[in-house]
Design a protein around this motif. Structure first.
Motif, PDB file in Angstrom:
ATOM      1  N   ASN A  26      34.578   4.849   6.997  1.00 32.80           N
ATOM      2  CA  ASN A  26      35.288   5.252   5.800  1.00 32.80           C
ATOM      3  C   ASN A  26      36.737   5.585   6.088  1.00 32.80           C
ATOM      4  O   ASN A  26      37.641   5.214   5.352  1.00 32.80           O
ATOM      5  CB  ASN A  26      34.625   6.488   5.216  1.00 32.80           C
ATOM      6  CG  ASN A  26      34.167   6.245   3.815  1.00 32.80           C
ATOM      7  OD1 ASN A  26      34.811   5.521   3.083  1.00 32.80           O
ATOM      8  ND2 ASN A  26      33.054   6.812   3.461  1.00 32.80           N
ATOM      9  N   TYR A  75      40.207   4.273   4.697  1.00 35.01           N
ATOM     10  CA  TYR A  75      41.218   5.106   4.041  1.00 35.01           C
ATOM     11  C   TYR A  75      42.574   4.944   4.723  1.00 35.01           C
ATOM     12  O   TYR A  75      43.618   4.831   4.069  1.00 35.01           O
ATOM     13  CB  TYR A  75      40.824   6.585   4.104  1.00 35.01           C
ATOM     14  CG  TYR A  75      39.652   6.991   3.222  1.00 35.01           C
ATOM     15  CD1 TYR A  75      39.202   6.181   2.196  1.00 35.01           C
ATOM     16  CD2 TYR A  75      39.012   8.214   3.424  1.00 35.01           C
ATOM     17  CE1 TYR A  75      38.138   6.577   1.401  1.00 35.01           C
ATOM     18  CE2 TYR A  75      37.956   8.615   2.623  1.00 35.01           C
ATOM     19  CZ  TYR A  75      37.516   7.789   1.615  1.00 35.01           C
ATOM     20  OH  TYR A  75      36.471   8.185   0.842  1.00 35.01           O
ATOM     21  N   PHE A 126      44.159   1.692   3.793  1.00 38.07           N
ATOM     22  CA  PHE A 126      44.674   1.718   2.424  1.00 38.07           C
ATOM     23  C   PHE A 126      45.954   2.551   2.348  1.00 38.07           C
ATOM     24  O   PHE A 126      46.858   2.256   1.559  1.00 38.07           O
ATOM     25  CB  PHE A 126      43.615   2.267   1.463  1.00 38.07           C
ATOM     26  CG  PHE A 126      42.410   1.362   1.327  1.00 38.07           C
ATOM     27  CD1 PHE A 126      42.539  -0.009   1.431  1.00 38.07           C
ATOM     28  CD2 PHE A 126      41.154   1.886   1.074  1.00 38.07           C
ATOM     29  CE1 PHE A 126      41.439  -0.856   1.303  1.00 38.07           C
ATOM     30  CE2 PHE A 126      40.039   1.053   0.945  1.00 38.07           C
ATOM     31  CZ  PHE A 126      40.188  -0.318   1.062  1.00 38.07           C
ATOM     32  N   GLY A 166      41.100  -2.813   5.442  1.00 35.84           N
ATOM     33  CA  GLY A 166      40.508  -1.702   4.713  1.00 35.84           C
ATOM     34  C   GLY A 166      39.285  -2.138   3.918  1.00 35.84           C
ATOM     35  O   GLY A 166      38.262  -1.454   3.925  1.00 35.84           O
ATOM     36  N   PHE A 185      35.751  -0.631   4.571  1.00 33.43           N
ATOM     37  CA  PHE A 185      35.253   0.197   3.474  1.00 33.43           C
ATOM     38  C   PHE A 185      33.910  -0.325   2.959  1.00 33.43           C
ATOM     39  O   PHE A 185      33.028   0.447   2.601  1.00 33.43           O
ATOM     40  CB  PHE A 185      36.286   0.249   2.349  1.00 33.43           C
ATOM     41  CG  PHE A 185      36.022   1.335   1.355  1.00 33.43           C
ATOM     42  CD1 PHE A 185      36.326   2.644   1.662  1.00 33.43           C
ATOM     43  CD2 PHE A 185      35.439   1.058   0.133  1.00 33.43           C
ATOM     44  CE1 PHE A 185      36.064   3.662   0.764  1.00 33.43           C
ATOM     45  CE2 PHE A 185      35.175   2.058  -0.773  1.00 33.43           C
ATOM     46  CZ  PHE A 185      35.494   3.365  -0.456  1.00 33.43           C
ATOM     47  N   SER A 201      33.358   5.576  -4.719  1.00 28.49           N
ATOM     48  CA  SER A 201      33.614   4.576  -3.683  1.00 28.49           C
ATOM     49  C   SER A 201      33.394   3.172  -4.253  1.00 28.49           C
ATOM     50  O   SER A 201      34.094   2.237  -3.865  1.00 28.49           O
ATOM     51  CB  SER A 201      32.808   4.830  -2.414  1.00 28.49           C
ATOM     52  OG  SER A 201      31.467   4.961  -2.721  1.00 28.49           O
ATOM     53  N   VAL A 261      36.666   2.437  -5.948  1.00 28.00           N
ATOM     54  CA  VAL A 261      37.664   2.036  -4.951  1.00 28.00           C
ATOM     55  C   VAL A 261      37.431   0.584  -4.541  1.00 28.00           C
ATOM     56  O   VAL A 261      38.359  -0.230  -4.496  1.00 28.00           O
ATOM     57  CB  VAL A 261      37.578   2.947  -3.699  1.00 28.00           C
ATOM     58  CG1 VAL A 261      38.409   2.389  -2.560  1.00 28.00           C
ATOM     59  CG2 VAL A 261      38.006   4.352  -4.031  1.00 28.00           C
ATOM     60  N   TRP A 262      36.194   0.276  -4.286  1.00 26.57           N
ATOM     61  CA  TRP A 262      35.841  -1.065  -3.803  1.00 26.57           C
ATOM     62  C   TRP A 262      36.216  -2.119  -4.835  1.00 26.57           C
ATOM     63  O   TRP A 262      36.821  -3.146  -4.511  1.00 26.57           O
ATOM     64  CB  TRP A 262      34.337  -1.077  -3.518  1.00 26.57           C
ATOM     65  CG  TRP A 262      33.840  -2.243  -2.757  1.00 26.57           C
ATOM     66  CD1 TRP A 262      34.091  -2.519  -1.445  1.00 26.57           C
ATOM     67  CD2 TRP A 262      32.997  -3.276  -3.252  1.00 26.57           C
ATOM     68  NE1 TRP A 262      33.444  -3.669  -1.093  1.00 26.57           N
ATOM     69  CE2 TRP A 262      32.763  -4.153  -2.161  1.00 26.57           C
ATOM     70  CE3 TRP A 262      32.405  -3.549  -4.477  1.00 26.57           C
ATOM     71  CZ2 TRP A 262      31.973  -5.286  -2.285  1.00 26.57           C
ATOM     72  CZ3 TRP A 262      31.617  -4.676  -4.595  1.00 26.57           C
ATOM     73  CH2 TRP A 262      31.405  -5.531  -3.518  1.00 26.57           C
ATOM     74  N   TYR A 313      39.991  -2.785  -5.021  1.00 26.49           N
ATOM     75  CA  TYR A 313      40.543  -3.673  -4.004  1.00 26.49           C
ATOM     76  C   TYR A 313      39.952  -5.084  -4.089  1.00 26.49           C
ATOM     77  O   TYR A 313      40.614  -6.052  -3.695  1.00 26.49           O
ATOM     78  CB  TYR A 313      40.377  -3.069  -2.609  1.00 26.49           C
ATOM     79  CG  TYR A 313      41.306  -1.887  -2.407  1.00 26.49           C
ATOM     80  CD1 TYR A 313      42.673  -2.079  -2.260  1.00 26.49           C
ATOM     81  CD2 TYR A 313      40.827  -0.583  -2.398  1.00 26.49           C
ATOM     82  CE1 TYR A 313      43.532  -1.006  -2.096  1.00 26.49           C
ATOM     83  CE2 TYR A 313      41.678   0.503  -2.232  1.00 26.49           C
ATOM     84  CZ  TYR A 313      43.029   0.278  -2.081  1.00 26.49           C
ATOM     85  OH  TYR A 313      43.876   1.337  -1.932  1.00 26.49           O
ATOM     86  N   PHE A 337      45.594   3.256  -3.684  1.00 27.08           N
ATOM     87  CA  PHE A 337      45.520   4.386  -2.774  1.00 27.08           C
ATOM     88  C   PHE A 337      45.326   5.692  -3.550  1.00 27.08           C
ATOM     89  O   PHE A 337      44.662   6.618  -3.082  1.00 27.08           O
ATOM     90  CB  PHE A 337      46.766   4.466  -1.892  1.00 27.08           C
ATOM     91  CG  PHE A 337      46.666   5.538  -0.841  1.00 27.08           C
ATOM     92  CD1 PHE A 337      45.650   5.497   0.110  1.00 27.08           C
ATOM     93  CD2 PHE A 337      47.568   6.586  -0.803  1.00 27.08           C
ATOM     94  CE1 PHE A 337      45.545   6.492   1.076  1.00 27.08           C
ATOM     95  CE2 PHE A 337      47.461   7.583   0.155  1.00 27.08           C
ATOM     96  CZ  PHE A 337      46.446   7.529   1.101  1.00 27.08           C
ATOM     97  N   THR A 366      41.803   5.819  -4.095  1.00 27.39           N
ATOM     98  CA  THR A 366      41.176   6.167  -2.811  1.00 27.39           C
ATOM     99  C   THR A 366      41.265   7.669  -2.553  1.00 27.39           C
ATOM    100  O   THR A 366      40.295   8.307  -2.143  1.00 27.39           O
ATOM    101  CB  THR A 366      41.872   5.417  -1.667  1.00 27.39           C
ATOM    102  OG1 THR A 366      41.889   4.034  -1.978  1.00 27.39           O
ATOM    103  CG2 THR A 366      41.150   5.642  -0.353  1.00 27.39           C
ATOM    104  N   CYS A 408      38.894   9.529  -4.475  1.00 33.78           N
ATOM    105  CA  CYS A 408      37.544   9.398  -3.915  1.00 33.78           C
ATOM    106  C   CYS A 408      37.377  10.322  -2.718  1.00 33.78           C
ATOM    107  O   CYS A 408      36.343  10.954  -2.544  1.00 33.78           O
ATOM    108  CB  CYS A 408      37.320   7.944  -3.506  1.00 33.78           C
ATOM    109  SG  CYS A 408      35.721   7.639  -2.777  1.00 33.78           S
TER     110      CYS A 408
END
Ligand code: HEM
Lengths: 556, 338
Positions: free
Chosen positions: B196, B200, B203, B250, B254, B282, B285-286, B289, B314, B317, B320
């Motif tokens: 993780n 991070y 990112f 990332g 991730f 998460s 976030v995924w 991206y 970011f 992120t 998160c």
């Protein structure tokens, strides 16, 4: 979509007319894909802000009736299984599937072995020309490229020279299938789990066995019967010296028709798996530890004592409307006894029992009674939140002292007229006499009694308790799950990671080398499957140096 | 004149020198950690206060170095000599090694002062140190590959913010090693946290790149040829590429991290996915991206839009990482602020 197809005729050529094809195109189009990805991200946020699956009162008190009704209608309280959320996820899966159908054949073809020569490309991602100092043969070029990992070669004469095509990394093209296929498979796995699986709880006291699992369904629970019984043979827990649970575990036996079919000591992070079901150590609690307590009723004459045997969780009632609830037994009470602020000096005050006292006359008072410190009074007075501590000076179970106290208070109450120090002394002397205590202890006992009397007067406690003995009895909280989608999900996760690596890092490279002028002149053009063309440039620089060296060697 | 030491396209060779250099740094870190632990062998009693811990002091010194490094990286934007740059790199390198040594020492210390030791990535304070160390390390590796020191002036402030947060946590009494709740004792969890934070960190580097890109483009549009941005920042297409590379690293880590987290949940709570706030974020976030990669590679977007996406990504992120623990409730207790 992708510019670097091998040949232009391999671009997806779909008859535009048919509605099915139009739908496929629409679903697999990038704007739709991006919109769906963003939409899933956006709506997912709702459920993280609004706590899910609580009961009606919880939401009503927080949202008020209007918003409660609105949110309820939108299924916001259990949104991840709401029809609209499932629909959005379904659309995403459809979109990915459509992309697989639409682009799959092309990527598949691109990943096939090189069969025929491909003509000198009109446009390339990188190119250079080289005058070689010595004469280089096609085999030498091939050798060099082999060292670079190229495995597929084609060559054909071209005028006086020769045209060589080398290719590597064709399998990187399959990354597209793996990644997008995995996304679909993970969603299918999740669907299988949610439709055919379950996740419930089961609380078992030591020695108990049962086959009923409670499965949460929104904010309600439904009972589910297992085809076998689960028995909790024994539960153990140990604590850190801070009083925090350090590890807890249960010895479980699964019984089918009374016969043990599986057995394991499970701990957190180490479950028992049997057939398609898994038993997790999730929590623990008091299953009704047996306790023996002594009560002292300060509202009655002589402060009579009463011994009671009961269990945690039970409530004792009396005709007068007084109720006692045995709330919680703690085995450890850690206190910091350090003088300085930053140091930690922990001491365990040992077991305690919380008792909630309720009566119409005195209201609610919670007592915390320590086994090892019976003379410590700890209680939460009416309307307060935190414990008040006071030292009675002797145990409420101490018959002699409690009797003396009662006799003294009675004697004081009997005094008619003014109560001065003289009268108190008299009352105390008569109390001593009544309790048949020799006068020589009068001074010491006197101060202790006065202290206790003031304390009780100040806090107006109606009753005192001691915890005399207990036998802990715990239940183990099991999480029981059947997850038929899990194997699919885990395999898909593996594919996803491999596929991502392939898509992002395994690039297909094709290099054409045109060897002319009797092996003295090289013209190079290269195509990279990936849009990040920078690695190719570096690569070609390296190739250029090595080819020049090859030419030098050929001369000498 | 922008700094151009190597051709503008990234690593020229699979440079064995660079690999050796980082292997050397790894050996140095392990050696120093060994020494630090050796010096503490018989000196720790249960309940030793935090301020007496070697790891705590080391973290402090390393933080000072990183703060100085940040200042030099910023100064290097103006004074672009190699000497200044070398100082910046040196300070940041020593600082990162210091943090890693401190974490390894703390690993040992937890075994001495707690009843049960643990890998020091188990509470918010520890993972924040880990985040600052990893982000700097990732940046330094990129720097050794691409020789672009100006990037440091944008990455290091993120590290600085991390240090600030860490100090704030310490001031709230959250820095001491704590006992773990049973659920946190899992190998899955260690692998999960490790992956993780690489994610991070990557990112974070991408976001720094996004800021650089926007500055550079602005300067180009304004046409101030003498402007500092034009002088020191790499060409914009190169920053654009750096953004992509960082996000690619990332995204892969991730993804792995999220899967490891699911595996952990599967062993601890009986379900690989519960829509717990941390899990859900998460996923968000995924998806953010994933959308970035699609926009870039399928739609062919680049430049400004992607720079903004990297910066906002970011932000997501960060939420998160921290926001969920601070504002939402869930079962990821290790990071909770109390
Ligand atoms: C929503 C439906 C989706 C569609 C229609 C779709 C479609 C596509 C297409 C056509 C490509 C281009 C491949 C190429 O030209 O090389 C692509 C690339 C990619 N897709 Fe998707 N995709 C979808 C969802 C996802 C999701 C959910 C992920 C999550 C991981 C994902 C990850 C990727 C990645 C990593 C790439 C490669 C980018 C690169 O070249 O570096 N896709 N996708």
């Amino acid at each position: 979509m992708n510019p670097d197809t091998l040949n232009s005729e391999q671009k997806p050529t779909l008859p535009a007319s048919s509605p099915g094809v139009r739908l496929l195109r629409f679903l697999s189009s990038m704007p739709v894909a991006i919109a769906l990805l963003s939409l899933v991200a956006l709506v997912s946020m709702i459920g993280t802000v609004l706590v899910q699956n609580r009961d009606q009162d919880f939401y009503l008190s927080r949202l008020g009736p209007f918003w409660y009704r609105v949110f309820d209608a939108l299924d916001f309280f259990d949104m991840y299984s709401a029809w609209w959320f499932i629909t959005i996820m379904g659309l995403l899966v459809l979109s990915v599937t459509a992309a697989l159908v639409r682009h799959g054949p092309r990527f598949w073809k691109l990943s096939r072995p090189l069969r025929t020569m491909r003509p000198w490309p009109v446009k390339a991602d990188g190119e250079f020309e080289l005058e070689l100092e010595g004469q280089v043969a096609p085999q030498q070029l091939e050798q060099l490229l082999r060292r670079h990992g190229f495995r597929e070669f084609r060559q054909q004469p071209e005028g006086k020279g020769i045209l060589l095509l080398a290719r590597k990394g064709r399998l990187g093209r399959l990354g597209f299938f793996l990644v997008h296929g995995a996304v679909v498979l993970i969603c299918i796995g999740g669907l299988i789990t949610s439709q055919l699986g379950f996740r419930g709880v089961m609380n078992l006291a030591e020695g108990e066995s049962d086959n009923i699992v409670y499965v949460q369904n929104g904010s309600e629970y439904r009972r589910l019967q297992l085809p076998f019984h689960v028995r909790n043979d024994n539960f153990t827990i140990n604590y850190y010296n801070t009083g925090m649970p350090r590890e807890y575990s249960s010895q479980l036996t699964l019984l089918e028709d009374g016969e043990a079919v599986a057995q394991k000591r499970i701990t957190v992070n180490d479950p028992l798996r049997y057939l398609d079901m898994t038993f997790y150590q999730a929590s623990f609690g008091d299953a009704g530890s047996e306790t023996r307590i002594t009560l002292r009723d300060l509202t009655r004459k002589g402060f009579p004592a009463q011994q009671v045997e009961s269990a945690v969780g039970r409530t004792l009632e009396e005709g007068s409307g007084m109720k006692l609830e045995l709330k919680e037994l703690r085995q450890h009470n850690i206190i910091n006894t350090a003088q300085e602020e930053d140091r930690q000096q922990r001491q365990d005050a040992g077991p305690s029992l919380d008792i909630l006292y309720q009566s119409p006359a005195s209201g609610n008072i919670t007592y915390r009674v320590y086994l090892a410190y019976p003379h410590m009074l700890a209680f939460v007075p009416m309307g307060a939140e935190t414990l008040t501590y006071a030292n009675l000076g002797f145990s409420p179970a101490d018959g002699r002292m409690m009797g003396l106290l009662a006799a003294y208070l009675e004697a004081v109450n009997d005094i008619a007229g003014e109560v001065g120090p003289e009268q108190r002394r008299g009352a105390f002397a008569s109390a001593l006499r009544r309790m048949e205590i020799p006068l020589e202890h009068a001074a010491e006992l006197g101060s202790r009694i006065i202290h206790a009397e003031q304390l009780l007067r100040r806090h107006k406690l109606p009753m005192l308790f001691t915890l005399d003995d207990f036998v802990p009895k715990m239940y183990t909280g099991l999480q029981v799950a059947r997850d038929p989608g899990a194997p699919l999900v885990w395999s898909a996760c593996l594919l996803l990671v491999i596929g991502l690596y392939m898509m992002i890092y395994m690039h297909e490279k094709r290099v054409w080398l045109r060897l002319g002028d009797n092996g003295h002149r090289l013209q190079i053009r290269a195509i990279l499957s990936h849009r990040d063309k920078h690695p190719l440039r570096n690569y070609l620089q390296r190739l250029q140096t090595e080819l020049a060296e090859l030419g030098q060697k050929a001369r000498s | 004149m922008s700094e151009t030491i190597l051709p503008r396209s990234g690593p020229l060779h699979r440079d064995n020198g660079i690999t050796l250099y980082w292997l050397g740094m790894l050996a140095l870190t392990l050696g120093l950690a060994g020494l630090a632990i050796y010096s503490q062998l018989d000196r720790l009693a249960p309940g030793t206060p935090l301020i007496n811990l070697l790891s705590y002091k080391l973290t402090g010194y390393a933080n000072v170095l990183l703060v100085v490094a940040t200042a030099i990286y910023l100064a290097h934007l103006k004074f672009t000599t190699e000497a200044v740059g070398k100082w910046a790199t040196a300070m940041a390198t020593v600082g990162t090694i210091g943090l890693l040594v401190a974490l390894l020492t703390r690993w040992f210390e937890t075994h001495q002062i707690l009843e049960e030791g643990h890998v020091p990535i188990s509470n918010l304070y520890e993972v924040t140190i880990f985040f600052t160390a990893l982000t700097t390390l990732l940046y330094l590796i990129l720097e050794s590959l691409y020789r672009r020191r100006s990037v440091g002036a944008f990455v290091m402030p993120i590290v600085l913010a991390g240090i600030g947060f860490e100090l704030w946590l310490a001031s709230k009494g959250q820095a001491g090693p704590q006992n773990l709740v049973p659920a946190l004792k899992s190998y899955w969890m260690h692998a999960h946290v490790l992956a993780n934070f690489i994610g991070y960190g990557a990112f974070a580097v991408a976001a720094a790149g996004g800021v650089m890109y926007l500055l550079r483009r602005r300067a180009e549009q304004l046409g101030r040829s003498g402007g500092i941005a034009l002088r020191v920042l790499p060409p914009s297409d190169e920053i654009d590429m750096l953004n992509y590379r960082a996000i690619a690293i990332g995204f892969v880590t991730f993804t792995v991290a999220t899967i490891l987290g699911a595996a952990w949940a599967y062993d601890a709570w009986g379900g690989y996915w519960s829509w717990d706030p941390k899990e859900t974020w998460s996923l968000i976030v995924w998806l953010t991206y994933a959308a970035y990669l699609h926009l870039r590679f399928v739609k062919g977007w680049a430049g400004n839009a992607m720079a903004w996406w990297a910066i906002l990504g970011f932000g997501v992120t960060l939420f998160c990482f921290l926001g969920v623990n601070m504002f939402l409730s869930g079962m990821h207790s290790y990071g909770s602020l109390n």
